[in-house]
Write a protein that holds these residues in place. Structure first.
Motif, PDB file in Angstrom:
ATOM      1  N   TYR A 144      32.039  40.990  32.360  1.00  0.00           N
ATOM      2  CA  TYR A 144      32.182  41.989  33.421  1.00  0.00           C
ATOM      3  C   TYR A 144      31.208  43.150  33.261  1.00  0.00           C
ATOM      4  O   TYR A 144      30.868  43.554  32.153  1.00  0.00           O
ATOM      5  CB  TYR A 144      33.603  42.564  33.420  1.00  0.00           C
ATOM      6  CG  TYR A 144      34.618  41.714  34.145  1.00  0.00           C
ATOM      7  CD1 TYR A 144      34.660  41.678  35.535  1.00  0.00           C
ATOM      8  CD2 TYR A 144      35.543  40.954  33.422  1.00  0.00           C
ATOM      9  CE1 TYR A 144      35.611  40.902  36.190  1.00  0.00           C
ATOM     10  CE2 TYR A 144      36.492  40.176  34.076  1.00  0.00           C
ATOM     11  CZ  TYR A 144      36.520  40.151  35.466  1.00  0.00           C
ATOM     12  OH  TYR A 144      37.450  39.379  36.122  1.00  0.00           O
ATOM     13  N   VAL A 168      32.788  40.586  42.273  1.00  0.00           N
ATOM     14  CA  VAL A 168      34.224  40.297  42.334  1.00  0.00           C
ATOM     15  C   VAL A 168      34.862  41.417  43.169  1.00  0.00           C
ATOM     16  O   VAL A 168      35.188  42.487  42.638  1.00  0.00           O
ATOM     17  CB  VAL A 168      34.855  40.234  40.921  1.00  0.00           C
ATOM     18  CG1 VAL A 168      36.292  39.745  41.012  1.00  0.00           C
ATOM     19  CG2 VAL A 168      34.040  39.350  39.987  1.00  0.00           C
ATOM     20  N   GLY A 175      41.754  43.300  37.597  1.00  0.00           N
ATOM     21  CA  GLY A 175      42.623  42.303  38.211  1.00  0.00           C
ATOM     22  C   GLY A 175      44.102  42.522  37.971  1.00  0.00           C
ATOM     23  O   GLY A 175      44.930  41.686  38.346  1.00  0.00           O
ATOM     24  N   THR A 176      44.474  43.662  37.368  1.00  0.00           N
ATOM     25  CA  THR A 176      45.877  43.971  37.117  1.00  0.00           C
ATOM     26  C   THR A 176      46.290  45.182  37.955  1.00  0.00           C
ATOM     27  O   THR A 176      45.486  45.793  38.645  1.00  0.00           O
ATOM     28  CB  THR A 176      46.124  44.284  35.626  1.00  0.00           C
ATOM     29  OG1 THR A 176      45.614  45.595  35.321  1.00  0.00           O
ATOM     30  CG2 THR A 176      45.460  43.259  34.726  1.00  0.00           C
ATOM     31  N   SER A 198      38.637  44.430  42.858  1.00  0.00           N
ATOM     32  CA  SER A 198      39.278  43.866  41.671  1.00  0.00           C
ATOM     33  C   SER A 198      39.725  44.890  40.635  1.00  0.00           C
ATOM     34  O   SER A 198      40.426  44.532  39.689  1.00  0.00           O
ATOM     35  CB  SER A 198      38.328  42.869  41.006  1.00  0.00           C
ATOM     36  OG  SER A 198      37.041  43.420  40.834  1.00  0.00           O
TER      37      SER A 198
END
Length: 295
Positions: free
Chosen positions: A129, A281, A79-80, A284
């Motif tokens: 995760y 997700v 997510g970064t 991501s």
């Protein structure tokens, strides 16, 4: 400006020595592009701490280890804008193989030089995760047994499987996939983001890390004499060609089972209870891929 890249080396993954890795990095990484920093981990979750601190300071974090090391680092940067790269040093290297990362360390470093970065899906199991594969049933049981084995590598894993298969009993599962309910007796359940466990054993040959879906692979009870055949099917990408394998794709999965038992996330086992939620997700994780990644 050179791109800052942090190499996080797990010295114990896969039972393989990594003393020569810093020298190989210095010799084969393109220093016209990159400014490298190399760190060896010193214990559990050290890789996670290093990766978290790298976000915003490094454009790449390189996991030098196996699927467990990859999971620990990827979970910290998902997510970064920091991208993950992999130098494979594990027993299976499932995600690296699927992404087309060479198993040869020099070639893997040179793949990083090409900066082929893509967005891939990740997944969560009860808010933890995973990026390659999670599962419950026989493969999770073997992961738990294997985690206590001092001998690492594919051969030791196979020996554990043959030793445990004789007494292993399938379980009953209530499975909901995007709101549709299924009742199944299963030898094991795999939740596949990529197609393979590792070592080119493909449980879901058509899985994709970029389709926004997980492949729920239901391995049904089969006669013991067909165990070797089932293994061969995985290595020849023909697992879907048998009545003992059912694959259903979806985004949101709920599983209920009769008792607490092992699960694994990217090969790392833990004991969880009777109810498990698994969710994809999409798009991501930024990750460096090899040339052979199939879209």
């Amino acid at each position: 400006m050179k791109r800052k890249v942090l190499f996080i080396i797990n010295p114990v993954s896969g039972g393989k020595r990594k003393d020569e890795v810093p020298d190989l990095i210095q010799k084969n990484l393109d220093i016209n592009i990159f400014e490298p920093t190399i760190v060896f981990t010193t214990g559990a979750m050290h890789a996670s701490e290093l990766a978290q601190n790298a976000v915003g300071n490094y454009e790449y974090v390189v996991a030098v280890g196996g699927d467990g090391t990859v999971n620990e680092i990827a979970s910290s940067i998902v997510g970064t804008n920091t991208a993950l790269a992999i130098l494979p040093f594990g027993s299976g290297n499932g995600l690296a193989r699927f992404l087309g990362i060479p198993m040869d360390t020099v070639k893997a470093i040179k793949t990083l030089n090409e900066e082929r970065v893509e967005l891939i899906d990740s997944a969560k199991l009860n808010d933890q995760y995973f990026f390659n594969m999670a599962g419950m049933g026989f493969d999770a049981h073997i992961s738990e047994v294997f985690s206590h084995d001092k001998t690492r590598g594919f051969g030791a894993y196979v020996r554990s499987a043959f030793r445990e298969i004789v007494n292993y009993k399938p379980d009953n599962y209530h499975i909901e996939i995007d709101g549709v309910a299924y009742e199944r007796e299963a030898f094991m359940l795999s939740f596949a983001n990529s197609s393979q466990y590792g070592n080119n054993a493909h449980v879901s040959p058509h899985a994709s890390v970029q389709d926004g879906l997980l492949d729920v692979c239901i391995i049904k009870p089969f006669p013991l004499y067909r165990f070797i055949e089932m293994g061969i099917r995985m290595f020849t990408k023909t697992s879907e060609g048998t009545k003992y394998v059912e694959i259903i794709r979806g985004k949101n999965i709920l599983v209920r089972r009769t008792k607490s038992a092992p699960v694994h996330l990217d090969g790392e086992p833990q004991i969880l209870g009777t109810e498990t939620e698994i969710n994809v997700v999409p798009d991501s994780l930024k990750i460096v891929t090899g040339r052979s990644l199939k879209h």
